[in-house]
Design a protein around this motif. Structure first.
Motif, mmCIF file in Angstrom:
data_model
loop_
_atom_site.group_PDB
_atom_site.id
_atom_site.type_symbol
_atom_site.label_atom_id
_atom_site.label_comp_id
_atom_site.label_asym_id
_atom_site.label_seq_id
_atom_site.Cartn_x
_atom_site.Cartn_y
_atom_site.Cartn_z
ATOM 1 N N SER A 1 -4.782 -1.569 2.380
ATOM 2 C CA SER A 1 -4.599 -0.157 2.074
ATOM 3 C C SER A 1 -3.593 0.013 0.944
ATOM 4 C CB SER A 1 -4.097 0.588 3.324
ATOM 5 O OG SER A 1 -2.796 0.136 3.674
ATOM 6 N N ARG A 2 -3.555 1.219 0.392
ATOM 7 C CA ARG A 2 -2.622 1.479 -0.704
ATOM 8 C C ARG A 2 -1.178 1.288 -0.256
ATOM 9 N NH1 ARG A 2 -2.247 7.193 -4.095
ATOM 10 N NH2 ARG A 2 -0.538 6.547 -5.487
ATOM 11 N N ARG A 3 -0.872 1.730 0.933
ATOM 12 C CA ARG A 3 0.490 1.562 1.442
ATOM 13 C C ARG A 3 0.817 0.091 1.667
ATOM 14 N NH1 ARG A 3 2.432 5.327 6.303
ATOM 15 N NH2 ARG A 3 2.138 6.801 4.573
ATOM 16 N N ALA B 1 1.455 -1.530 -1.660
ATOM 17 C CA ALA B 1 2.749 -1.100 -2.192
ATOM 18 C C ALA B 1 3.893 -1.856 -1.526
ATOM 19 C CB ALA B 1 2.922 0.400 -1.996
ATOM 20 N N LEU B 2 3.778 -2.075 -0.212
ATOM 21 C CA LEU B 2 4.830 -2.788 0.507
ATOM 22 C C LEU B 2 4.910 -4.243 0.054
ATOM 23 C CD1 LEU B 2 6.971 -2.812 2.730
ATOM 24 C CD2 LEU B 2 5.151 -3.346 4.382
#
Length: 289
Positions: free
Chosen positions: A66-68, A71-72
């Motif tokens: 996922s995008r999150r 990003a993490l």
């Protein structure tokens, strides 16, 4: 001066709870400052750009997340992994010696500092006397030492002033051993604080210059956080046993131990200086006229 002398004055003339409440309120200054300032611009050197490109390529493996999640992982690789890889890539195995030196350089000061105020109280000085000498007069001595440290770095470079600061840090601790013998002499108290704070300001300024020289400007936050944490960790850990040492051996032997604690960092620094001289390119001889 506010957090040191101010807190002691408030505790002496009002109460300890009033001192803690005042100090907690003053923390708002730093919090508000962080919220209103802007992010600085950072210039990347070519080697750093190449490492950042590797991070971007590595992120391709996590395209299915996922995008999150991406990003993490991207934050972890760029802000945590990248700075460590950069530091060890630039220094090789010597990075371990450098980290050991960083962890030991302020050991003598931090270990002594844990027991400084109980020592002053046990000698019989009042909180107001301690505040006036250590946090008013002592602050100006620290500033003077910091100025001397900055001048020394400009004039002689970093390593030789760093060595001088390490030697003086151990020697000035001996003054506290003498004070433990002589008792609550306000004049000698000022002499000891003068020497200790001048040395602390000098060594602290030079050490900050050294730590800054080790940082890549692209990773300053993580790398400097690593260095500053290592700087204080051993001293804080060993300082936790300072009271046990004082109860068992007394203040005189405790201060002698803290003076000897300067020796490991001095030996490591001499090794680093010798290694740096060996790795330095030879200076070409001047051609005869």
């Amino acid at each position: 001066m506010v957090a040191g002398a101010g807190a002691l004055y408030i505790a002496d003339f009002v109460s300890w709870p009033a001192a803690y409440v005042t100090m907690a309120a003053l923390m708002l200054v730093g919090i508000v400052t962080v919220l209103v300032i802007s992010e600085p611009q950072v210039a990347f050197d070519p080697s750093t750009v190449m490492r950042e490109e590797r991070v971007v390529r590595a992120m391709e493996k996590y395209a299915h997340l996922s995008r999150r999640g991406r990003a993490l992982i991207g934050w972890f690789l760029g802000a945590v992994v990248g700075p460590f890889v950069d530091f060890f890539a630039r220094n090789g195995l010597m990075a371990l010696v450098i980290l050991a030196f960083i962890s030991l350089y302020r050991l003598t000061d931090i270990t002594l500092g844990v027991m400084a105020y109980p020592f002053y109280i046990d000698l019989g000085f009042s909180k107001s006397e301690i505040a006036s000498v250590t946090k008013i007069y002592g602050v100006f001595m620290t500033i003077a030492g910091a100025i001397l440290g900055g001048v020394a770095v400009v004039r002689f470079g970093i390593m030789r002033p760093l060595l001088l600061g390490g030697v003086l840090a151990g020697l000035t601790n001996l003054l506290f051993a003498i004070m433990a013998k002589t008792g609550p002499d306000l004049g000698f108290f000022m002499v000891a604080i003068s020497a200790d704070n001048l040395t602390s300001g000098f060594a602290g300024t030079v050490f900050i210059a050294y730590l800054s020289s080790l940082c890549n400007v692209a990773y300053t936050a993580t790398q400097y956080a690593l260095f500053s944490s290592l700087m204080s960790l051993p001293g804080r850990f060993l300082g936790g046993f300072s009271g046990v040492v004082v109860d068992a051996a007394g203040y005189v032997d405790f201060f002698l131990y803290t003076a000897l604690a300067a020796l490991p960092a001095i030996f490591l620094l001499l090794f680093l200086m010798r290694r740096a001289n060996a790795d330095a390119p030879p200076v070409a001889a001047a051609e005869p006229r």
